[in-house]
Design a protein around this motif. Structure first.
Motif, PDB file in Angstrom:
ATOM      1  N   THR A   1      -3.269   4.944   3.360  1.00  0.00           N
ATOM      2  CA  THR A   1      -2.529   3.986   2.524  1.00  0.00           C
ATOM      3  C   THR A   1      -3.091   3.855   1.113  1.00  0.00           C
ATOM      4  OG1 THR A   1      -3.898   2.155   3.350  1.00  0.00           O
ATOM      5  CG2 THR A   1      -1.847   2.614   4.534  1.00  0.00           C
ATOM      6  N   SER A   2      -4.121   4.613   0.796  1.00  0.00           N
ATOM      7  CA  SER A   2      -4.690   4.524  -0.549  1.00  0.00           C
ATOM      8  C   SER A   2      -3.922   5.437  -1.492  1.00  0.00           C
ATOM      9  CB  SER A   2      -6.172   4.896  -0.529  1.00  0.00           C
ATOM     10  OG  SER A   2      -6.318   6.297  -0.390  1.00  0.00           O
TER      11      SER A   2
ATOM     12  N   PRO B   1       0.843  -1.198   0.000  1.00  0.00           N
ATOM     13  CA  PRO B   1       0.000   0.000   0.000  1.00  0.00           C
ATOM     14  C   PRO B   1       0.883   1.255   0.000  1.00  0.00           C
ATOM     15  CG  PRO B   1      -0.731  -1.582   1.659  1.00  0.00           C
ATOM     16  CD  PRO B   1       0.595  -2.055   1.169  1.00  0.00           C
TER      17      PRO B   1
END
Length: 227
Positions: free
Chosen positions: A168-169, A154
């Motif tokens: 974490t995107s 991620p």
């Protein structure tokens, strides 16, 4: 002359030998040099016979005792966009009787260099306005990773040197000015046929950065006159 004939004979014998299953799997990066070094205590051999991609016509590397048998090589020039697999074999000759060892075949998996890029829907804000920008991180395309069980982590975001916790995107909404960075890393397999024996992949992925500013100057209202 005798040594030359002996070496040629040994190389032919090396090609004729069957490889064994006692081998390692190593991960490296396209365009980056790496070295394979025989274990310590094995420096008394007369010759170290390395073969790159047996059966494809690649040149055999013959290293002498003084070199310690350390093979240094680079696959590609760093522009590859797909993971690839190569084979490297090692056999050794003893100094006294010229006996040739078994030949061990190792697997080298070459991963492409990747780059993270960040775009923002707005990069600068008026000095008296609140910051409200959406950052989007993307990674340069790579193919063939799933063939070897390799994935990407991620995203890890930072504002300056401080981690942005819990994000974490690939998309990050920001409300403060500063320099933001995003990075992913290669995740090597822990199961399957390509579990790494060792790897040299530090710096394989270049992180992206984007500066968000809050300093657009405010206009000064003009004076007015009454006519």
């Amino acid at each position: 002359m005798k040594k030359s004939i002996f070496t040629i004979f040994a190389l032919l014998a090396l090609l004729a030998f069957n490889t064994t299953s006692r081998a390692g799997t190593y991960y490296v990066v396209s365009g980056e040099p790496f070295s394979l070094a025989p274990a310590s205590g094995s420096t008394s051999f007369f010759q170290y016979l390395w073969t790159l991609d047996p059966g494809t016509g690649q040149v055999i590397r013959t290293l002498d005792q003084a070199s310690g048998g350390v093979l240094t090589h680079t696959f590609g020039d760093g522009t590859a966009t797909s993971a690839s697999l190569h084979k490297i074999t090692l056999g050794v000759l003893t100094a006294l009787d010229g006996c040739l060892s078994e030949v061990v075949e190792h697997t080298i998996i070459v991963l492409p260099k990747l780059t993270v890029s960040i775009t923002a829907d707005k990069e600068n804000f008026c000095s008296n306005a609140a910051v409200n920008s959406k950052l989007t991180a993307t990674v340069s395309a790579a193919t063939g990773l799933d063939t070897y069980g390799v994935t990407l982590s991620p995203f890890a975001w930072k504002l300056g040197s401080n981690a942005v916790d819990g994000q974490t995107s690939s998309v990050l909404n920001v409300t403060a000015p500063g320099t933001y960075s995003a990075l992913v890393t290669y995740v090597l397999p822990t199961t399957g046929s390509f579990i790494p024996t060792a790897s040299k992949i530090a710096g394989a992925i270049v992180g992206g950065t984007k500066q968000i500013l809050n300093n657009l100057p405010l206009p000064t209202a003009p004076a007015i006159t009454l006519n």
